[in-house]
Structures are given as C-alpha cells and as structure tokens.
Design a protein around this motif. Structure first.
Motif: not given
Length: 98
Positions: A67-90
């Motif tokens: 939950g905490a990571i989801a909240g942080a990711a939503v707030n900083r979505i533009g800071d994720f590169n494609p690999q980080e986003m893919a790993n988190a979604v996976w």
C-alpha cells in the motif's frame, strides 16, 4: 535491530538478494517491511520497484508495504523509468495486489 540504520538502497538490495537466492526469511522481510513503510518517502523509484519485486518474488505478503509503495508510486509516476514501472507492475500482479 540495525535495520533502522539501513538506507533505502540497502533495504532494497537486502530483500532483493534474499529473494533472488530463494530465501524467504520471514522475520527479515517483516522487519524490512516495517522499516520501509516508515521511510517510504526516502525511496527513489528504483528502490520502490526493487523492494516490491523482492517481496513478490519471495512470496512474502506485506499489505502495508504494498500500500505504501502504491501510494508513493502514484505520487511519483513520472519519475519511474520503463523498467522500474514494469518491475513494479509485475510485482503487484504476481502478489495479487490490486
């Protein structure tokens, strides 16, 4: 408990190493989850992605951490590169966390 002395990268690297080795050390993962939730604002996108990936890979449930990571990711979505986003979604999909 020296986990409080770990910086976010050290936390992410530690759980990543245990998950990669196939060792789901429940007590370690539990302590890391609690420490990470308390410091989630200090985690960069790579730390967030690697941490959630490790928990999902190890099969360790950590609802508050996800939950905490989801909240942080939503707030900083533009800071994720494609690999980080893919790993988190996976990780979220693998853990069955929506």
């Amino acid at each position: 408990n020296r986990i409080g002395d770990f910086n976010p990268q050290a936390m992410a690297n530690t759980v990543w190493a245990f998950a990669t080795a196939g060792v789901a050390a429940e007590a370690l993962f539990g302590a890391m989850a609690s420490a990470a939730v308390n410091r989630i604002g200090d985690f960069n996108p790579q730390n967030l992605a690697n941490t959630v990936w490790a928990f999902a890979t190890a099969g360790v449930a950590a609802e508050a951490l996800f939950g905490a990571i989801a909240g942080a990711a939503v707030n900083r979505i533009g800071d994720f590169n494609p690999q980080e986003m893919a790993n988190a979604v996976w990780a979220f999909a693998t853990a069955g966390v929506a």
